[in-house]
Design an enzyme around this catalytic site. Structure first.
Site, PDB file in Angstrom:
ATOM      1  N   GLY A   1       0.836  -1.190   0.000  1.00 23.72           N
ATOM      2  CA  GLY A   1       0.000   0.000   0.000  1.00 23.72           C
ATOM      3  C   GLY A   1       0.874   1.244   0.000  1.00 23.72           C
ATOM      4  O   GLY A   1       1.517   1.533  -0.999  1.00 23.72           O
TER       5      GLY A   1
ATOM      6  N   SER B   1       6.913  -4.171  -2.008  1.00 26.55           N
ATOM      7  CA  SER B   1       6.340  -2.905  -2.425  1.00 26.55           C
ATOM      8  C   SER B   1       6.414  -1.922  -1.242  1.00 26.55           C
ATOM      9  O   SER B   1       7.485  -1.727  -0.677  1.00 26.55           O
ATOM     10  CB  SER B   1       4.916  -3.119  -2.926  1.00 26.55           C
ATOM     11  OG  SER B   1       4.428  -1.991  -3.597  1.00 26.55           O
ATOM     12  N   TRP B   2       5.285  -1.307  -0.821  1.00 24.90           N
ATOM     13  CA  TRP B   2       5.326  -0.479   0.383  1.00 24.90           C
ATOM     14  C   TRP B   2       5.835  -1.286   1.578  1.00 24.90           C
ATOM     15  O   TRP B   2       6.494  -0.749   2.460  1.00 24.90           O
ATOM     16  CB  TRP B   2       3.955   0.117   0.696  1.00 24.90           C
ATOM     17  CG  TRP B   2       3.853   0.561   2.130  1.00 24.90           C
ATOM     18  CD1 TRP B   2       3.201  -0.066   3.137  1.00 24.90           C
ATOM     19  CD2 TRP B   2       4.487   1.711   2.713  1.00 24.90           C
ATOM     20  NE1 TRP B   2       3.377   0.612   4.320  1.00 24.90           N
ATOM     21  CE2 TRP B   2       4.157   1.715   4.087  1.00 24.90           C
ATOM     22  CE3 TRP B   2       5.285   2.740   2.211  1.00 24.90           C
ATOM     23  CZ2 TRP B   2       4.598   2.704   4.960  1.00 24.90           C
ATOM     24  CZ3 TRP B   2       5.739   3.725   3.077  1.00 24.90           C
ATOM     25  CH2 TRP B   2       5.397   3.705   4.428  1.00 24.90           C
TER      26      TRP B   2
ATOM     27  N   ASP C   1       8.383  -5.194 -13.586  1.00 20.79           N
ATOM     28  CA  ASP C   1       7.600  -4.521 -12.554  1.00 20.79           C
ATOM     29  C   ASP C   1       7.346  -3.083 -13.002  1.00 20.79           C
ATOM     30  O   ASP C   1       8.285  -2.290 -13.106  1.00 20.79           O
ATOM     31  CB  ASP C   1       8.373  -4.558 -11.229  1.00 20.79           C
ATOM     32  CG  ASP C   1       7.575  -4.040 -10.051  1.00 20.79           C
ATOM     33  OD1 ASP C   1       6.650  -3.231 -10.259  1.00 20.79           O
ATOM     34  OD2 ASP C   1       7.885  -4.432  -8.910  1.00 20.79           O
TER      35      ASP C   1
ATOM     36  N   HIS D   1       4.915  -6.972 -10.780  1.00 17.82           N
ATOM     37  CA  HIS D   1       5.042  -6.430  -9.430  1.00 17.82           C
ATOM     38  C   HIS D   1       4.438  -7.302  -8.340  1.00 17.82           C
ATOM     39  O   HIS D   1       4.988  -7.405  -7.246  1.00 17.82           O
ATOM     40  CB  HIS D   1       4.373  -5.051  -9.391  1.00 17.82           C
ATOM     41  CG  HIS D   1       4.406  -4.386  -8.050  1.00 17.82           C
ATOM     42  ND1 HIS D   1       5.574  -3.919  -7.484  1.00 17.82           N
ATOM     43  CD2 HIS D   1       3.411  -4.117  -7.149  1.00 17.82           C
ATOM     44  CE1 HIS D   1       5.307  -3.385  -6.304  1.00 17.82           C
ATOM     45  NE2 HIS D   1       4.014  -3.493  -6.079  1.00 17.82           N
TER      46      HIS D   1
END
Length: 321
Positions: free
Chosen positions: A43, A110-111, A265, A298
């Site tokens: 996120g 990711s986040w 990605d 991703h």
């Protein structure tokens, strides 16, 4: 390459009050006496899914998963009050202490990789090692690639719907324009923008566009948490100085680290993972493994990425609490 583990039940779930207004939902899974590993979701604002615990061998690992502030089953929903990177870092430490864990492996994509780096750089003595995927460090060039100009050259068709809610005269800073609407008083506009923002990200998250994955954005609660919290963090630069997580990588260079990156990605392009790898010492640091996966985008839930993450967890079985 090993597949994810079959679904298994949570041993315990509960809420931990971490501030006057925030309570975070967490799950304690797998072997209660196993090597602890904490899962940090994406996120920010994405929340955890049941499949996320399936990366971890339930006979070996004590896996801890939680919904970060104001998303998933944490409360209150979609709140931006006292919701910063460093609040989340503090929550991870509070959860570790609450569960009586001395050190754990930090796992995030990711986040989740951003938060993994921020946490381990602040508390390197609490990390046994890191497993990272789809590296994102909140540098302005990374944000602008996906939300301003770059990824729209590849996903031109999907980008039109992302740009549509914003008037032409405000499109010079899409993140700021969205943030203004996502924090405004018009509930209809807020929900429309939340759906457009989250649909854009979900559209580009896999190598092959996955319509079922995109449909998550049709859930207004999920979309609003995701879009509001993401835009809040992004317009504020994560409350870090520019390039901080790359600049301070030496703080964790002594730890075993696996970096997994999809070659294609589009959300978090490979340049960031390469920059992190070099900052950690590159080929000169035997603690760090850098793996680029051809034919992957991703998402953690593309088969090649899933298998690489499970393999990394298998390799980390040599670590002890």
């Amino acid at each position: 390459m090993a597949p994810i583990y079959p679904a298994f039940a949570v041993n315990k779930s509960d809420h931990l009050k971490v501030s006057d207004i925030h309570s975070i939902y967490y799950e304690d899974c797998g072997n209660p006496d196993g090597v602890p590993i904490v899962y940090l979701h994406g996120g920010p604002g994405g929340g955890i899914d049941d499949s996320d615990r399936q990366f971890f061998d339930p006979k070996h690992y004590r896996s801890i998963l939680f919904d970060q502030r104001s998303c998933g089953k944490s409360t209150p929903s979609a709140s931006l009050v006292a919701n910063t990177t460093w609040d989340l870092v503090s929550d991870i430490e509070a959860l570790r202490t609450h569960l009586g864990i001395s050190r754990w492996i930090v796992f995030g994509g990711s986040w989740g990789s951003t938060l993994s780096l921020a946490y381990s750089q602040k508390h390197p003595d609490k990390a046994l090692g890191l497993i990272l995927r789809g590296i994102f460090t909140l540098r302005r060039e990374e944000l602008e690639w996906f939300y301003q100009k770059g990824a729209d050259m590849v996903f031109a068709d999907y980008s039109e719907a992302y740009k549509a809610p914003i008037p032409e005269e405000e499109r010079g800073d899409m993140m700021a324009a969205y943030y203004k609407r996502l924090t405004g008083d018009d509930e209809e506009v807020k929900l429309k923008c939340a759906g457009a923002w989250s649909t854009w990200e979900n559209s580009a998250s896999k190598l092959l566009v996955d319509r079922a994955y995109i449909q998550r954005s049709e859930n207004p609660k999920w979309a609003l948490e995701f879009a509001r919290i993401e835009s809040h963090f992004f317009v504020n630069g994560g409350w870090m100085y520019e390039g901080q997580l790359i600049a301070e990588a030496s703080k964790i260079a002594h730890l075993p680290i696996v970096i997994i990156q999809g070659r294609y990605d589009m959300v978090c392009p490979a340049k960031t993972s390469w920059d992190l790898y070099k900052a950690l010492g590159g080929e000169g640091n035997q603690n760090v493994s850098y793996r680029v996966l051809g034919g992957c985008g991703h998402s953690a839930h593309e088969r090649g990425v899933e298998e690489a993450l499970v393999d990394a967890c298998e390799e980390f079985k040599r670590l002890r609490k």
